[in-house]
Design a protein around this motif. Structure first.
Motif, short mmCIF file in Angstrom:
data_model
loop_
_atom_site.label_atom_id
_atom_site.label_comp_id
_atom_site.label_asym_id
_atom_site.label_seq_id
_atom_site.Cartn_x
_atom_site.Cartn_y
_atom_site.Cartn_z
N GLN A 134 -37.97 31.54 -11.58
CA GLN A 134 -36.99 30.61 -12.15
C GLN A 134 -35.77 31.36 -12.71
OE1 GLN A 134 -37.06 27.44 -11.72
NE2 GLN A 134 -39.11 27.38 -10.83
N ARG A 160 -33.51 32.35 -9.82
CA ARG A 160 -32.75 31.21 -9.29
C ARG A 160 -31.65 30.80 -10.26
NH1 ARG A 160 -37.00 27.05 -6.49
NH2 ARG A 160 -35.19 25.71 -6.54
N PHE A 161 -31.99 30.72 -11.53
CA PHE A 161 -31.01 30.26 -12.52
C PHE A 161 -29.86 31.26 -12.66
CE2 PHE A 161 -29.22 29.39 -16.65
CZ PHE A 161 -29.17 28.00 -16.65
N ARG A 171 -27.60 30.97 -9.66
CA ARG A 171 -26.82 29.72 -9.70
C ARG A 171 -25.66 29.82 -10.68
NH1 ARG A 171 -24.08 26.19 -10.53
NH2 ARG A 171 -24.33 23.93 -10.67
N TRP A 172 -25.88 30.45 -11.84
CA TRP A 172 -24.84 30.50 -12.87
C TRP A 172 -24.14 31.85 -12.94
CZ3 TRP A 172 -23.14 26.08 -14.48
CH2 TRP A 172 -23.99 24.96 -14.35
N ALA A 209 -37.45 24.08 -11.58
CA ALA A 209 -36.02 24.46 -11.66
C ALA A 209 -35.18 23.30 -12.18
CB ALA A 209 -35.53 24.92 -10.28
N ASP A 210 -35.47 22.08 -11.71
CA ASP A 210 -34.74 20.89 -12.19
C ASP A 210 -34.96 20.70 -13.68
OD1 ASP A 210 -33.89 20.43 -9.63
OD2 ASP A 210 -35.30 18.77 -9.24
N ALA A 218 -33.10 23.38 -15.69
CA ALA A 218 -31.66 23.09 -15.77
C ALA A 218 -31.41 21.95 -16.76
CB ALA A 218 -31.12 22.74 -14.39
N GLU A 274 -29.31 22.11 -20.19
CA GLU A 274 -28.18 21.19 -20.34
C GLU A 274 -28.32 20.38 -21.63
OE1 GLU A 274 -25.39 20.81 -18.93
OE2 GLU A 274 -24.85 18.93 -19.93
#
Ligand code: AMP
Length: 236
Positions: free
Chosen positions: A12, A15-16, A19-20, A210-211, A214, A218
């Motif tokens: 994770q 991936r995170f 992504r960022w 992952a969802d 995020a 958030e």
């Protein structure tokens, strides 16, 4: 990122971070690289890691302090595998003074599932990449496997052989889980009253985790923007 071994923190975080576009800082990976390179740190850490124990707090805190001061980490980072003790968490709070608040997400998975996962996961023996789907090229895709030969799984990133981590054998896994429950799980208690803490269900497929990760981050961000958490993280 908090959670037991095998919860999916590395996958994770990778991936995170991608992504960022922030660095993923994995203390386990830093130590494994040091072991492979045969540095002084690696030589000291090797036996400790092989037994499933924790490397000393002072060493780990200095590694992370130095890493978080590098320019690429100044705009944000994701930590995988640190902190693992209350002493490390205290040190991290001190390191974070004057920086953006620390967001803590716990990935919860029960022991039975962790034992099942750790028994079957692999890592690239050359580049250290984990075995999440994006990194692996499966045996049937290789020419030799099509010709009926059995081939080891290969890393998609570098083509290296995928092997079991030496500390993922059953006996060491039992010790690592014991160490987790004794030393690291108390960190959930340490952080849980902060408005920047969230816990998510890590027993789901990686895309769902992952969802949720995020969404958790958030929601902390929204709270911070609304002024519900003071910069630096509200402390108990
Ligand atoms: P990991 O890849 O996070 O599972 O870490 C592998 C091993 O490295 C652990 O079992 C520990 O022996 C050591 N290690 C990694 N991070 C830490 C830490 N923050 N504190 C102490 N030991 C660590």
């Amino acid at each position: 990122m908090l959670g037991p071994p095998g919860a999916g923190k590395g996958t994770q975080a990778e991936r995170f971070g991608r992504r960022w576009e922030i660095p993923k800082i994995s203390t386990g990976e830093i130590l494994r690289d040091a072991v492979n390179a045969g540095t002084g740190l690696g030589l000291r850490a090797k036996a400790v890691m092989a037994r499933g124990k924790l490397v000393g707090d002072d060493v780990m805190i200095e590694i992370v302090r130095e890493r978080l001061e590098r320019p690429d980490a100044l705009g944000g980072f994701i930590l995988d595998g640190f902190p693992r003790t209350v002493a490390q968490a205290n040190a991290l709070d001190a390191i974070m003074e004057g920086r953006d608040p620390l967001i803590v997400v716990d990935i919860a998975v029960d022991d039975a599932e962790l034992i099942r996962r750790l028994g079957s996961r692999t890592i690239c023996e050359d580049c250290g990449a984990g075995d999440d789907a994006e990194e692996v090229i499966s045996a049937p895709e290789s020419a030799a496997a099509v010709a009926g030969q059995t081939e080891p799984l290969r890393c998609r990133r570098c083509g290296g052989r995928l092997v079991q981590r030496t500390d993922d054998n059953a006996e060491v896994v039992r010790e690592r889980l014991k160490v987790y429950h004794r030393e690291t799980e108390p960190l959930v208690e340490y952080y849980h009253l902060r408005p920047t803490f969230r816990s998510i269900d890590g027993a789901q497929p990686p895309d769902r985790v992952a969802d949720d990760l995020a969404a958790a981050i958030e929601s902390v961000g929204k709270g911070l923007r609304a002024g519900n958490a003071a910069p630096g993280g509200a402390r108990r």
